[in-house]
Design an enzyme around this catalytic site. Structure first.
Site, mmCIF file in Angstrom:
data_model
loop_
_atom_site.group_PDB
_atom_site.id
_atom_site.type_symbol
_atom_site.label_atom_id
_atom_site.label_comp_id
_atom_site.label_asym_id
_atom_site.label_seq_id
_atom_site.Cartn_x
_atom_site.Cartn_y
_atom_site.Cartn_z
ATOM 1 N N ASP A 16 -28.191 38.590 0.975
ATOM 2 C CA ASP A 16 -27.520 37.775 0.708
ATOM 3 C C ASP A 16 -28.720 36.605 1.660
ATOM 4 O O ASP A 16 -28.865 37.141 2.744
ATOM 5 C CB ASP A 16 -26.148 37.312 1.722
ATOM 6 C CG ASP A 16 -25.229 36.196 0.482
ATOM 7 O OD1 ASP A 16 -25.281 35.343 -0.202
ATOM 8 O OD2 ASP A 16 -24.921 35.048 1.400
ATOM 9 N N LYS A 17 -29.430 35.628 1.060
ATOM 10 C CA LYS A 17 -29.545 34.743 1.685
ATOM 11 C C LYS A 17 -29.564 33.968 2.897
ATOM 12 O O LYS A 17 -30.375 34.006 3.939
ATOM 13 C CB LYS A 17 -30.116 33.790 0.970
ATOM 14 C CG LYS A 17 -31.743 32.551 1.178
ATOM 15 C CD LYS A 17 -32.270 31.510 -0.204
ATOM 16 C CE LYS A 17 -31.699 30.232 0.039
ATOM 17 N NZ LYS A 17 -31.274 29.307 0.978
ATOM 18 N N THR A 18 -28.200 33.219 2.980
ATOM 19 C CA THR A 18 -28.275 32.347 4.001
ATOM 20 C C THR A 18 -27.696 33.393 4.828
ATOM 21 O O THR A 18 -26.839 33.637 4.766
ATOM 22 C CB THR A 18 -27.204 30.471 3.150
ATOM 23 O OG1 THR A 18 -27.879 30.723 2.400
ATOM 24 C CG2 THR A 18 -27.194 30.066 4.575
ATOM 25 N N LYS A 59 -21.816 38.631 -8.630
ATOM 26 C CA LYS A 59 -23.081 39.643 -7.499
ATOM 27 C C LYS A 59 -22.137 40.595 -8.357
ATOM 28 O O LYS A 59 -23.130 41.650 -7.469
ATOM 29 C CB LYS A 59 -22.349 39.074 -5.685
ATOM 30 C CG LYS A 59 -23.584 37.777 -5.712
ATOM 31 C CD LYS A 59 -22.531 37.089 -4.027
ATOM 32 C CE LYS A 59 -23.344 36.013 -4.164
ATOM 33 N NZ LYS A 59 -23.445 35.504 -2.541
ATOM 34 N N ASP A 112 -21.107 37.985 4.042
ATOM 35 C CA ASP A 112 -21.022 37.654 4.973
ATOM 36 C C ASP A 112 -19.909 38.229 4.806
ATOM 37 O O ASP A 112 -18.743 37.101 5.450
ATOM 38 C CB ASP A 112 -20.778 36.371 5.404
ATOM 39 C CG ASP A 112 -20.863 35.681 3.871
ATOM 40 O OD1 ASP A 112 -19.589 36.338 3.050
ATOM 41 O OD2 ASP A 112 -20.703 34.486 3.398
ATOM 42 N N ASP A 116 -18.605 37.955 -0.580
ATOM 43 C CA ASP A 116 -19.748 38.337 -1.248
ATOM 44 C C ASP A 116 -18.320 39.879 -0.737
ATOM 45 O O ASP A 116 -18.747 41.237 -1.659
ATOM 46 C CB ASP A 116 -20.225 38.981 0.433
ATOM 47 C CG ASP A 116 -21.685 37.762 -0.317
ATOM 48 O OD1 ASP A 116 -21.186 36.931 -1.327
ATOM 49 O OD2 ASP A 116 -21.764 37.433 1.246
ATOM 50 N N THR A 169 -28.485 35.165 -4.145
ATOM 51 C CA THR A 169 -28.306 33.751 -3.637
ATOM 52 C C THR A 169 -27.707 32.535 -4.863
ATOM 53 O O THR A 169 -28.268 33.077 -5.702
ATOM 54 C CB THR A 169 -29.773 33.650 -3.112
ATOM 55 O OG1 THR A 169 -29.129 32.192 -2.616
ATOM 56 C CG2 THR A 169 -30.557 32.977 -3.784
ATOM 57 N N GLY A 170 -27.182 32.375 -4.773
ATOM 58 C CA GLY A 170 -25.777 31.199 -5.338
ATOM 59 C C GLY A 170 -26.996 29.890 -5.055
ATOM 60 O O GLY A 170 -26.985 28.613 -6.294
#
Length: 684
Positions: A379-381, A555, A574, A578, A527-528
């Site tokens: 997940d990016k953030t 996802k 997180d 997710d 990522t969103g």
């Protein structure tokens, strides 16, 4: 720490005494309980030590009075009644030195679960019974010196083994000891010292310089640097100011702080970690079950081989003494001692070491499976990036509405959100000293943004995807950097302006992706966020591919797609939006959960959001599995070699193992397994 259900180790012998290594009975966050726990186990170690030294002293006269030893050194020290003295000394060795094994044997018979104690108890009883019969008239040579040396070596092996077990559990004890036993409670008129486990939510405590924080909470007053390395693996002290969260067990630097307690000691982050570590140490993994099965089979093989060996030699014309000696040696060699320890010791060590390094293992199988991972979905953030969005530009698209008004209206909606974008917008509002208006009828548009009524107007803060879906045209002069994330402000469904935010890539991310590449593990960004941002981040970090503008429920599908292509997938997220993806992934890794470690769907929780920790976890999973397999090989390998020798396969070549030599081999195997487990380390 839990040992087998099948095979008892020495830590389980004295069932009736409160000595079993059961951490679940300890009161987390209270040191005296742990002290009592440690004291019990220490008492058992001391008991074995005492029995060992008593047997050691008695073994010398027993050996000197033994006919075989005298014959071996060429003397004759037989005198009237010497065999009775030998019998008396050997009886003390058998009943006092052999008591833990005899008791264990009785317990296993009662439980209808024959195991290691059954084998040892059976072997020493046969040896003793036969030797007593020799003293009182049966013709043959007694086994007393073999009996004494056998019990001596068994006691030594158990003593060393128990010290190893205590060592493996020490890390858990150290975690417990992190919690201070007392805290300074701030009363209206004075500061009063109270026991940590009496602290309740909303109490105010004072933490002086150099002291440990007694409870999770939020700083009410003061600022300091806190060392949280024992809890999070983060080596640098972290600056904490008013309003920041602090974790129980962290060591305060040189500032004095007052903390509003957020929950009682038993619910603190540290207590949950201790409970998690404890449960993970007890949980059975696939490798553990394999070891249990092997140990069970070894017990059956020992009894069958022992009796078979006895019958073979006795029926082919050898003396009763020879046949008995072979049987005793086979049974001793087969004791699945090392096998009983092979996996539990590594489990205890790895789980506690992980916790110290900010990797919390909730599911042992997920942890062991981390060695099979072929693809990691990030997940990016907040994982690959810092997760701190800062406003890089505010643009108004309507006359009469300035930038401050755009951010003022947006902040009303973001006040209720915990998303990093919201945090960035609120941070900007704070800097500009803008008063935030109130919002009513707040509604989250899944994966697309938020809407509410602000000052009688319908205000929405939405993603580019929402504009596309609702066919709202973006102005021609709209420009956003590839690394920027843009949210649009709609007032009464009309496009009014936009806010661009950017998030920095973590300095550790590139190194983590590089290490994964070296280990032939693919990294995919999920990522969103929009495609441009995703492409930019993916390219900078050298990742294998990316999936952008993916909604939370999608996802899960993306993970399934990868699995259908034969990939063994780990998902890092997180733990909130997710959750479904974490649950479906082969290994779910919840990251950045801070003090909320109840990420139920993940098998592994990383305290920090550092992508390097994900890599460390996989490498540590591989190292742990290697240690388990090495231990299983050590534990079974010596049986393969020693058992035929004990049974007398090479007797015609003059090669024969004595019971004492068999016991030495068994002990060496156990010690090697214990030492090998203790060499496990987390590479960072």
């Amino acid at each position: 720490m839990e040992h087998h259900q099948h095979q008892k180790t020495s830590a389980d012998i004295a069932k009736s005494e409160p000595t079993k290594m059961d951490h679940s009975k300890m009161s987390h966050g209270s040191n005296p309980a742990m002290g009592h726990q440690g004291h019990n186990h220490q008492a058992m170690i001391d008991d074995f030590k005492k029995r060992f030294y008593v047997v050691l002293v008695l073994t010398f006269p027993i050996m000197l009075l033994s006919e075989m030893i005298q014959h071996f050194i060429g003397v004759n020290w037989q005198f009237t009644g010497s065999s009775y003295i030998l019998f008396a000394l050997s009886s003390i060795v058998f009943f006092y030195g052999g008591w833990p094994f005899l008791k264990g044997w009785a317990d296993e018979v009662k439980a209808k679960n024959p195991g290691m104690m059954f084998l040892i108890g059976f072997a020493i009883t046969v040896a003793y019974g036969y030797s007593v019969a020799i003293v009182f008239g049966l013709s043959g040579m007694d086994f007393f010196w073999e009996l004494a040396t056998l019990i001596l070596i068994m006691l030594l092996g158990h003593w060393i083994e128990m010290k190893s077990i205590a060592g493996a559990s020490k890390e858990l004890e150290l975690l417990v000891q992190l919690m201070p036993s007392e805290a300074h409670m701030v009363m209206p008129d004075m500061v009063h010292d109270v026991k940590t486990d009496t602290i309740k939510e909303n109490d105010i405590i004072l933490v002086k310089p150099g002291e440990k924080v007694a409870a999770d909470g939020i700083i009410l007053d003061g600022e300091s640097y806190l060392n949280e390395s024992m809890l999070t693996g983060e080596s640098k002290p972290v600056q904490k100011v008013k309003g920041d969260k602090v974790i129980a067990g962290a060591i305060n630097g040189n500032g004095s702080i007052k903390v509003t307690v957020s929950h009682s000691a038993k619910d603190s982050y540290l207590s949950q970690v201790i409970k998690l570590v404890d449960e993970a140490q007890k949980s059975k993994s696939q490798t553990q079950l394999l070891a249990d099965k092997a140990a069970k089979w070894l017990t059956i093989i020992a009894l069958v081989s022992g009796i078979g060996t006895f019958l073979y030699w006795y029926l082919t014309g050898q003396t009763l003494a020879f046949a008995m000696e072979r049987m005793v040696t086979v049974i001793v060699i087969c004791c699945p001692h090392a096998l009983g320890l092979a996996v539990p010791l590594v489990v205890a060590k790895s789980t506690a070491l992980s916790a110290k390094n900010g990797l919390l293992i909730k599911n042992r199988t997920a942890f062991e499976n981390s060695r099979k991972i072929t693809t990691i979905v990030f997940d990016k953030t907040g994982t690959l990036t810092v997760g701190k969005f800062e406003v890089s530009k505010i643009v108004s698209l309507q006359k009469g509405i300035d930038e401050n008004e755009i951010i003022r209206l947006a902040s009303a909606l973001e006040l209720k959100s915990e998303h990093p974008i919201a945090t960035g917008i609120l941070q900007k509002v704070k800097e500009l000293s803008i008063k935030i208006p109130s919002a009513e009828k707040f509604n989250a548009i899944t994966g697309k943004g938020v809407e509410a009524i602000v000052e009688n107007k319908k205000v929405s803060v939405v993603s580019p995807g929402y504009l596309k879906e609702n066919k709202i045209a973006v102005p021609n002069d709209f420009k956003a950097d590839d690394t920027e994330t843009v949210v649009f402000l709609l007032v009464d469904d009309e496009l009014t302006g936009y806010i661009a935010l950017s998030d920095q890539i973590r300095p550790e991310s590139a190194e983590a992706i590089k290490t994964l590449k070296q280990n032939n593990i693919k990294s995919i960004l999920l990522t969103g966020d929009n495609g441009k941002v995703a492409a930019s981040v993916s390219k900078v970090l050298g990742m294998d591919s990316f999936m952008a503008e993916v909604l939370p429920h999608q996802k899960l599908e993306k993970i399934k797609d990868l699995q259908s292509k034969g990939e063994f997938v780990a998902m890092t997220g997180d733990g909130v939006n997710d959750a479904p993806a974490l649950a479906i992934a082969d290994v779910g890794i919840a990251v950045g959960s801070g003090s909320d470690i109840a990420a139920e769907t993940a098998g592994i929780v990383l305290v920090n959001s550092n992508p390097k920790d994900v890599v460390n976890l996989i490498l540590f999973g591989k190292a742990t599995y290697r240690k388990m397999i090495q231990n299983l090989m050590w534990a079974t390998g010596y049986n393969v070699v020693a058992l035929p020798l004990a049974a007398g396969v090479l007797y015609s070549q003059g090669i024969l193992l004595s019971p004492a030599a068999g016991a030495v081999l068994m002990t060496v195997s156990t010690v090697v397994v214990a030492i090998n487990a203790s060499l496990l380390k987390v590479k960072s």
